[in-house]
Write an enzyme that holds these catalytic residues in place. Structure first.
Site, short mmCIF file in Angstrom:
data_model
loop_
_atom_site.label_atom_id
_atom_site.label_comp_id
_atom_site.label_asym_id
_atom_site.label_seq_id
_atom_site.Cartn_x
_atom_site.Cartn_y
_atom_site.Cartn_z
N ASP A 186 23.50 106.10 -21.66
CA ASP A 186 23.73 105.33 -22.65
C ASP A 186 24.37 106.59 -23.96
O ASP A 186 24.50 106.63 -25.19
CB ASP A 186 24.16 104.26 -23.23
N ARG A 231 19.68 102.30 -31.00
CA ARG A 231 21.17 102.59 -29.99
C ARG A 231 21.77 101.26 -31.73
O ARG A 231 21.73 101.52 -32.73
CB ARG A 231 21.05 101.27 -29.22
N PRO A 250 15.07 110.13 -16.69
CA PRO A 250 16.10 110.26 -18.19
C PRO A 250 15.48 111.38 -19.34
O PRO A 250 15.99 110.40 -20.31
CB PRO A 250 16.33 108.80 -17.83
N TYR A 267 11.38 104.16 -23.56
CA TYR A 267 10.93 104.14 -22.16
C TYR A 267 9.59 104.47 -22.49
O TYR A 267 8.94 104.93 -22.91
CB TYR A 267 11.57 105.73 -21.91
#
Length: 641
Positions: free
Chosen positions: A129, A308, A393, A316
């Site tokens: 995202d 976020r 990622p 992570y």
């Protein structure tokens, strides 16, 4: 705003007006590049409705040889079969970011399509995202960037932490960042798709067989792709549907059904490093909990923090305890509690208290894989996003590169179907995007080991310095604005003409600078003049039009493009507006108050169209954009671009 601005000194592969109306091949006109030389001769800069640039040369519609055999997969036996005739030209398999980007492009180009996904519900969290600069520009070009910015969390700073001498952790570096973190990407794209086209994602549907008709694959009007779809009803029953389409696009992720059905492997390797991902609401005295962080501890592994929207934090977390059994572990057995506990150990002595249930979680192994090809059956079946490349990622690129794959492909599919360009342009999709995927995997191979490695307090500063160096060297690539496409039928390298616009490079996005509308003095950024609406753009940098000689050149150039037998006129259907296929914009460098709109030829400034002529001059409120300096063009008009 094209892939947008991919710019080139070149020609454009457009079919003529006669060929579009008749369905036959176009006659070539004005062969040869329209690239001027020194001292004021015309030079043309064309910006495409896509990621690369195209030539203004009219090509024959070529029939293509098929180098693959017909491919068929057995159909699962199901009692009910629905046979659909007519319908969509394109079937998109997979409604993740890549599939939704492609669908939004096709919708804006009036292409008939269907987009299906085997999942019964939309993904709201737990997936990539982070939106980088170039992706945000593209979304802005579609016109719904405000929906993203309302909820996005800007990631302004990156902090790098490493082991401290006392066995805990310490901050070693701070770096500037430009990405934005936001959930609900798929939700926003799905809603925009429904608003623009009325099309919704069809869920609980998956393809189960594929057959290609070799007899008709050369016919641009045929639908040689035969797909059988399996629908799952809410009550658990199923039925099949047979459809035919012109193009099948696999946007169905790393375990792509489309790729596997074509027999295309994913080539690469996985490491022993196992990571858990979790989104949560938490409270912590860790000072950088709302910054993008990489935290490396000597004893407990590495943690990456992505703040976020609405106070959500994504972790992570390296799960070192699973590395010895990475090949055989059951990833579904890893709990969110294990992931959070590993994060706590890495953050010690700082505390981490979870105040809300986990929003989403997943577990993965670090690896880099790439498909040897992105298309098959003469570009009738293509792959996009994770279906053709996968990586860790850690560099925040997975979703961005996948969406830009689809952005690159979308306009090419649409304009091929609309008859504007020849299908041979689709060859450039794999050529352009596979190189980007290779560069991405190379960057990931550099960053992933640095993040996953076990480091001691003695090596901490040097290790963090190396990580910082790699991040800084890859910053332009990671932002997406540094992507350069190599020479092809779309992007021609005219290195001998680059001195005419020193900072504009073929195959690369053009920088956006402020200009003013000649008619009303309103300031615009150049990118705002080029929305993703399927049109091509030609930008004339006209210099100082107060000079008689220079204005004469502008008049001749206007006739060359938009005159009775002009290049733009010849590629525009008679029933359409002159700028419906190619839009010509002019940016001059004279003082705005010394030039009137009526001084420009009607071929470049039609009546009642006040947004074709712009000026690089000082605005009342926002200063001077210095666009000519930004493009590297001579201020006095020694060249016309």
């Amino acid at each position: 705003m094209l892939d947008w601005w991919a710019i080139q000194f070149a020609h454009v592969a457009l079919l003529s007006r006669n060929s579009m109306s008749s369905g036959l091949g176009a006659t070539k006109v004005n062969e040869g590049p329209i690239v001027g030389t020194h001292h004021g001769s015309p030079m043309i800069l064309s910006a495409l409705p896509s990621a690369s640039s195209v030539r203004i040369e009219l090509l024959f519609l070529e029939s293509e040889g098929l180098d693959s055999k017909s491919h068929k997969v057995p159909t699962t036996s199901v009692p009910d079969v629905l046979i659909m005739e007519g319908g969509a030209d394109v079937l998109i398999v997979g409604a993740g970011p890549s599939g939704l980007m492609l669908a939004n492009w096709l919708a804006r180009c009036n292409v008939s399509f269907r987009i299906i996904d085997k999942k019964p519900n939309q993904t709201l969290s737990g997936h990539a995202d982070g939106l980088q600069c170039r992706t945000l520009e593209v979304i802005e070009s579609f016109g719904f960037i405000d929906q993203i910015l309302k909820i996005a969390n800007p990631l302004v700073e990156v902090c790098l932490w490493g082991p401290s001498p006392d066995g805990h952790i310490q901050r070693n570096y701070r770096l500037a960042n430009t990405a934005k973190g936001v959930s609900y990407i798929e939700k926003i794209f799905s809603e925009e798709l429904k608003r623009v086209s009325g099309v919704s994602v069809e869920r609980s549907i998956e393809p189960i067989s594929l057959q290609i008709d070799r007899e008709t694959i050369h016919d641009p009007h045929s639908k040689p792709i035969h797909v059988q779809l399996m629908h799952r009803r809410a009550d658990g029953s199923i039925y099949n549907e047979d459809i035919q389409v012109k193009y099948l696009i696999g946007c169905d992720g790393a375990h792509s059904w489309v790729r596997r059905t074509l027999g295309i492997p994913m080539i690469g390797e996985s490491s022993e490093s196992v990571w858990g991902v979790v989104d949560t609401m938490c409270v912590s005295d860790f000072p950088d909990i709302r910054c993008c962080c990489t935290v490396q501890s000597s004893a407990s592994g590495t943690l990456k923090i992505i703040p976020r929207e609405k106070g959500i934090v994504r972790f992570y977390v390296q799960l070192r305890q699973y590395s010895p059994v990475a090949d055989t572990m059951d990833r579904s057995s890893v709990t969110s509690s294990e992931i959070i506990e590993a994060a706590r150990n890495i953050l010690k002595p700082y505390s981490l208290v979870v105040h809300r249930e986990m929003i989403g979680q997943t577990v993965y192994r670090v690896g880099q894989r790439l498909a040897p090809r992105f298309s098959s059956f003469n570009n009738r079946v293509l792959l996009s996003g994770d279906a053709c490349h996968s990586h860790s990622p850690k560099v925040g690129q997975g979703m961005n590169v996948s969406m830009m794959d689809a952005y690159n492909l979308g306009w090419k599919i649409a304009q091929t179907l609309n008859g504007t360009i020849t299908s041979s342009v689709l060859d450039t999709y794999e050529y352009e995007r596979r190189k980007i995927a290779e560069d991405l995997l190379d960057l990931d191979r550099k960053i992933a080991p640095l993040i996953s490695q076990k480091i001691s307090p003695e090596d901490a500063v040097e290790s963090t310095r190396n990580l910082r160096k790699v991040f800084k060297s890859g910053k332009v690539f990671m932002s997406g604005v540094g992507v350069i496409y190599g020479p092809s039928m779309l992007t021609i390298d005219h290195s001998d003409a680059l001195h005419l616009a020193r900072h504009v490079h073929p195959g690369r996005r053009i920088d956006s600078h402020q200009v003013l509308c000649q008619a009303d003095a309103r300031p615009w950024n150049v990118h705002e003049l080029m929305p993703s609406d399927g049109r091509w753009r030609i930008v004339i940098l006209a210099g100082d039009v107060r000079e008689v000689e220079q204005m004469e050149k502008i008049n001749r150039l206007g006739s060359l493009f938009n005159g009775e037998n002009g290049l733009v006129t010849n590629v525009t259907p008679r029933e359409c507006r002159l700028d419906s296929v190619v839009q010509v914009l002019t940016i001059h460098r004279s003082p705005r108050k010394e030039v009137e709109l009526v001084h420009f030829p009607s071929t470049l400034c039609p009546p009642f169209d006040y947004e074709k002529i712009f000026v690089d001059d000082e605005s009342y409120l926002k200063g001077h954009g210095q666009a000519y300096e930004g493009f590297g063009v001579h201020l006095h008009g020694e060249s016309i671009t």
